[in-house]
Enzyme design. Structure first.
Site, PDB file in Angstrom:
ATOM      1  N   PRO A   2      12.282 -15.683 -16.533  1.00 63.08           N
ATOM      2  CA  PRO A   2      11.396 -14.735 -15.845  1.00 63.08           C
ATOM      3  C   PRO A   2      11.941 -13.311 -15.976  1.00 63.08           C
ATOM      4  O   PRO A   2      13.143 -13.099 -15.868  1.00 63.08           O
ATOM      5  CB  PRO A   2      11.449 -15.186 -14.385  1.00 63.08           C
ATOM      6  N   GLU A   3      11.060 -12.368 -16.235  1.00 65.14           N
ATOM      7  CA  GLU A   3      11.443 -10.967 -16.264  1.00 65.14           C
ATOM      8  C   GLU A   3      10.922 -10.290 -14.996  1.00 65.14           C
ATOM      9  O   GLU A   3      10.362 -10.949 -14.126  1.00 65.14           O
ATOM     10  CB  GLU A   3      10.886 -10.301 -17.534  1.00 65.14           C
ATOM     11  N   LYS A  58      15.566  -8.199 -11.474  1.00 62.45           N
ATOM     12  CA  LYS A  58      15.117  -9.597 -11.570  1.00 62.45           C
ATOM     13  C   LYS A  58      15.642 -10.453 -10.418  1.00 62.45           C
ATOM     14  O   LYS A  58      15.614 -11.671 -10.480  1.00 62.45           O
ATOM     15  CB  LYS A  58      15.550 -10.187 -12.912  1.00 62.45           C
ATOM     16  N   ARG A 279      18.415  -9.771 -30.674  1.00 63.21           N
ATOM     17  CA  ARG A 279      17.221 -10.421 -30.141  1.00 63.21           C
ATOM     18  C   ARG A 279      16.080 -10.370 -31.145  1.00 63.21           C
ATOM     19  O   ARG A 279      15.962  -9.428 -31.923  1.00 63.21           O
ATOM     20  CB  ARG A 279      16.765  -9.705 -28.852  1.00 63.21           C
TER      21      ARG A 279
END
Ligand SMILES: [Zn+2]
Length: 289
Positions: A2-3, A58, A279
């Site tokens: 989750p961001e 977060k 990434r």
């Protein structure tokens, strides 16, 4: 994982369900994921009511009437489940599939019994998440040690601030700066790529090549992408649900992330994927400069 928009969505959903509910029981099934600041934590948690639900980057912050707070990080597979008495179960974070509908279950790490008969479950298959419990007065210092930059929606994220960050990191890539939580907090991989698309800059470029106009566009885009994602309830992957069981709608609207080989939403270019800052990084080679 989750961001920021997903955690914000969980916070909003939980706020509607859990505020003013009194905690009467705490059950710790995985002690390494329950990290109270002192051995006397029971006095701060049991018998206290949930007085507020906040979010910082977060992290989800649950404030209690006892002036204690619980800070939750969901990490890879964590989820918060609010099970209302005699009502369907509500989910926030990652679900573990239909085989895990009964709570508590083998993925429950900590759970809270509420005086209303409802219950709050912290589920985490891979056990990377955690709950810290501490006096509310220590929450500010807690986040100071995390060295988080301002969030793009906050007033502190001014153009002047953003330019000072870019100046300090002139030789790194744009993608790396956007992911650096000490520069700005809350952009993860999906939203960093999409912010670059909105700003029409390639995430693979060096920061020092950004013009003044591009710097301003990037700052605006970082804010815009998070606001749009929050409005849409975040991004739902196959295993992510809201606290109210609905799915996030950003995935259908995403600009670049996970769209490799598909047509750009702005031109006839095709989205490509490379690796930047360690990434997977997505952009349109035609309209992003
Ligand atoms: Zn394009």
């Amino acid at each position: 994982m989750p961001e920021l928009p997903e955690v914000e969505t969980v916070a909003r959903g939980l706020r509607d369900l859990a505020i003013h509910k009194k905690i009467v029981k705490v059950s710790i099934l995985e002690s390494k994921q329950w990290r109270p600041a002192s051995r006397q934590w029971r006095a701060g948690i049991i018998g206290a009511s949930i007085s507020g639900i906040r979010r910082r980057a977060k992290w989800l912050i649950i404030d209690l009437s006892s002036d204690w707070s619980m800070i939750v990080h969901l990490k890879m597979t964590g989820q918060i489940i609010f099970q209302a008495k005699n009502k369907p179960t509500f989910l926030g974070g990652h679900t573990m599939g239909k085989s895990q509908e009964e709570f508590p279950n083998s993925h429950t790490r900590v759970w809270f019994g509420l005086a209303s008969g409802d219950a709050l479950f912290f589920q985490d298959m891979r056990k990377f998440g955690y709950i810290d419990a501490l006096p509310t007065a220590q929450v500010e210092d807690y986040f100071l040690t995390k060295k988080l930059g301002p969030e793009p929606m906050e007033p502190a994220f001014t153009l002047k601030y953003f330019q000072s960050v870019l100046k300090r990191r002139a030789n790194t890539t744009i993608k790396a700066v956007l992911l650096d939580q000490s520069a700005l907090a809350g952009l993860g991989n999906i939203y960093a790529d999409d912010a670059c698309w909105l700003a029409k800059v390639k995430p693979t470029r060096r920061v020092k090549t950004l013009s003044m106009n591009e710097q301003a566009a990037l700052r605006k885009a970082a804010r815009q992408v998070l606001l749009e994602a929050i409005k849409l309830g975040g991004t739902s992957f196959s295993d992510y649900y809201h606290v109210d069981g609905k799915t996030g709608q950003y995935w259908a609207k995403r600009k670049t992330y996970g769209r490799t080989g598909e047509q750009c939403r702005r031109c006839d270019g095709i989205i490509v994927k490379t690796k930047t800052a360690g990434r997977g990084t997505h952009y349109c080679p035609k309209c992003q400069r």
